[in-house]
Design a protein around this motif. Structure first.
Motif, mmCIF file in Angstrom:
data_model
loop_
_atom_site.group_PDB
_atom_site.id
_atom_site.type_symbol
_atom_site.label_atom_id
_atom_site.label_comp_id
_atom_site.label_asym_id
_atom_site.label_seq_id
_atom_site.Cartn_x
_atom_site.Cartn_y
_atom_site.Cartn_z
ATOM 1 N N ALA A 113 0.459 -1.396 -5.436
ATOM 2 C CA ALA A 113 0.824 -0.224 -6.686
ATOM 3 C C ALA A 113 -0.560 0.477 -6.982
ATOM 4 O O ALA A 113 -0.883 1.796 -7.142
ATOM 5 C CB ALA A 113 1.269 -0.930 -7.879
ATOM 6 N N VAL A 114 -1.656 -0.307 -7.028
ATOM 7 C CA VAL A 114 -3.035 0.151 -6.931
ATOM 8 C C VAL A 114 -3.256 1.028 -5.743
ATOM 9 O O VAL A 114 -3.914 2.021 -6.227
ATOM 10 C CB VAL A 114 -4.066 -0.841 -7.332
ATOM 11 C CG1 VAL A 114 -5.566 -0.439 -7.382
ATOM 12 C CG2 VAL A 114 -3.719 -1.956 -8.497
ATOM 13 N N ASP A 115 -3.056 0.473 -4.841
ATOM 14 C CA ASP A 115 -3.287 1.400 -3.726
ATOM 15 C C ASP A 115 -2.810 2.660 -3.448
ATOM 16 O O ASP A 115 -3.185 3.844 -3.069
ATOM 17 C CB ASP A 115 -3.097 0.534 -2.308
ATOM 18 C CG ASP A 115 -3.497 1.146 -0.927
ATOM 19 O OD1 ASP A 115 -4.669 1.704 -0.854
ATOM 20 O OD2 ASP A 115 -2.603 1.579 -0.209
ATOM 21 N N GLN B 247 4.525 -0.749 -10.250
ATOM 22 C CA GLN B 247 5.116 -1.779 -9.421
ATOM 23 C C GLN B 247 6.465 -1.765 -9.360
ATOM 24 O O GLN B 247 6.970 -2.080 -8.308
ATOM 25 C CB GLN B 247 4.579 -3.091 -10.017
ATOM 26 C CG GLN B 247 3.095 -3.472 -10.089
ATOM 27 C CD GLN B 247 2.848 -4.538 -10.678
ATOM 28 O OE1 GLN B 247 3.269 -5.611 -10.360
ATOM 29 N NE2 GLN B 247 1.586 -4.844 -11.152
ATOM 30 N N SER B 248 7.197 -1.170 -10.479
ATOM 31 C CA SER B 248 8.782 -1.113 -10.346
ATOM 32 C C SER B 248 9.219 -0.292 -9.060
ATOM 33 O O SER B 248 10.148 -0.215 -8.589
ATOM 34 C CB SER B 248 9.336 -0.726 -11.848
ATOM 35 O OG SER B 248 8.884 0.449 -11.953
ATOM 36 N N ALA B 249 8.385 0.751 -9.021
ATOM 37 C CA ALA B 249 8.973 1.661 -8.059
ATOM 38 C C ALA B 249 8.882 1.056 -6.567
ATOM 39 O O ALA B 249 9.698 1.363 -5.488
ATOM 40 C CB ALA B 249 7.999 3.161 -8.008
ATOM 41 N N ILE B 250 7.682 0.331 -6.269
ATOM 42 C CA ILE B 250 7.521 -0.287 -4.898
ATOM 43 C C ILE B 250 8.759 -1.390 -4.979
ATOM 44 O O ILE B 250 9.442 -1.531 -4.161
ATOM 45 C CB ILE B 250 6.383 -0.891 -4.959
ATOM 46 C CG1 ILE B 250 5.045 0.142 -4.781
ATOM 47 C CG2 ILE B 250 6.061 -1.942 -3.738
ATOM 48 C CD1 ILE B 250 3.822 -0.516 -4.960
ATOM 49 N N THR B 251 9.306 -2.184 -6.010
ATOM 50 C CA THR B 251 9.928 -3.286 -5.931
ATOM 51 C C THR B 251 11.568 -2.455 -5.540
ATOM 52 O O THR B 251 12.129 -3.068 -4.814
ATOM 53 C CB THR B 251 9.994 -4.051 -7.449
ATOM 54 O OG1 THR B 251 8.761 -4.561 -7.509
ATOM 55 C CG2 THR B 251 11.279 -5.201 -7.205
#
Length: 301
Positions: free
Chosen positions: A24-26, A31-35
């Motif tokens: 998410a930082v990268d 984080q929810s979007a990645i999950t």
């Protein structure tokens, strides 16, 4: 349901970072979007891509297989959208010298594009160490070189840096240093260290170590990047190497994690070199122009 490039990029970043929070930082997203993206991917593929644990995200067998295809997809998209020098009828030959690291981890993709752009240009490639390259450029045996410009000191050569590849600490998955908030050369000096020697890597590393009271506890010196990768992944030592040669998995399929040291570590600069005041041929100019456009380098001598 179709798969999007966004989902593939999120998956690759998570696989490389080993943690959704770091991905998410990268990517500068939540984080929810990645999950959500990973869950959608797993639903479409019909298999779990990660094993979720307190230590992070570990790829499953299906995940490792999908990662291979994901890299291929992203590379093809980048190739299709990259700014290329228009194809022309340039003919002739060009002698290019390059170092081991550059040939192994940087040049192949660019040589393929150059061949496509200039099908009548004969590029003759030679692998040499820096000293031999410098001598060959000065004696006109080679027209131009691609090497680690940060190592070139000869005042009779001109250089142009294309990219700076960040150096990070490589450690095994679940290594105890991953639990620390800050890791510097002091902490690294207390670990068994695998020293890469190819392309003057050992000499370069000692230059930044020498600015501190610490020294690496070297247990193995090797010219093989794959040996370093396997030793680190198997928990037999740590190493500081550039992102250009980073692959998050050893040949045995074990994961490598990375940390950014708190002490300043110089990047590994990659670029071009030629004899100062050399008269550029059309082939040399085309070669340099391709890299300038690819890496957005201003067109100036």
């Amino acid at each position: 349901m179709s798969i999007s490039l966004r989902q593939i990029r999120y998956f690759v970043s998570t696989a490389e970072q080993g943690q959704i929070s770091q991905a998410a930082v990268d990517l500068a997203i939540s984080q929810s979007a990645i999950t959500t993206a990973i869950k959608e991917l797993e639903r479409v593929i019909g298999a779990d891509l990660f094993v979720r644990s307190p230590h992070g995200m570990e790829l499953t067998a299906a995940g490792r297989q999908f990662l291979f295809h994901a890299y291929d997809i992203l590379n093809k998209v980048q190739e299709a959208t990259s700014l290329n020098v228009p194809a022309n009828d340039l003919e002739g030959s060009l002698t290019v010298a390059a170092t081991y690291t550059v040939i192994g981890y940087f040049l192949p993709n660019h040589l393929e594009k150059l061949k496509r752009n200039f099908p009548k240009l004969d590029i003759q490639l030679f692998e040499l160490n820096r000293e031999a390259i410098e001598e060959g450029l000065l004696s006109n045996r080679y027209d131009i070189a691609v090497l680690l410009t940060s190592n070139v000191l000869n005042p009779d050569l001109s250089t142009e840096t294309l990219l700076g590849s960040r150096r990070r600490l490589w450690v095994a998955s679940k290594h105890h240093l991953l639990q620390k908030e800050s890791v510097g050369l002091k902490e690294i000096s207390q670990e068994p260290y695998i020293m890469l020697t190819v392309d003057e890597a050992a000499h370069t590393s000692l230059k930044y170590w020498s600015k501190t009271p610490y020294q690496p506890s070297v247990t193995l010196r090797t010219s093989s990047v794959e040996a370093v990768r396997s030793m680190v992944a198997n928990g037999q030592g740590v190493a500081i190497l550039s992102d250009m040669v980073l692959r998050p998995w050893s040949l045995e399929g074990k994961r490598i994690e990375t940390l950014v040291p708190s002490d300043p570590i110089p990047a590994m600069d990659v670029g071009l070199a030629w004899r100062r005041n050399a008269q550029f041929t059309s082939a040399m100019e085309a070669f340099r122009s391709y890299f300038r456009q690819t890496f957005y380098i201003p067109n100036s001598r």
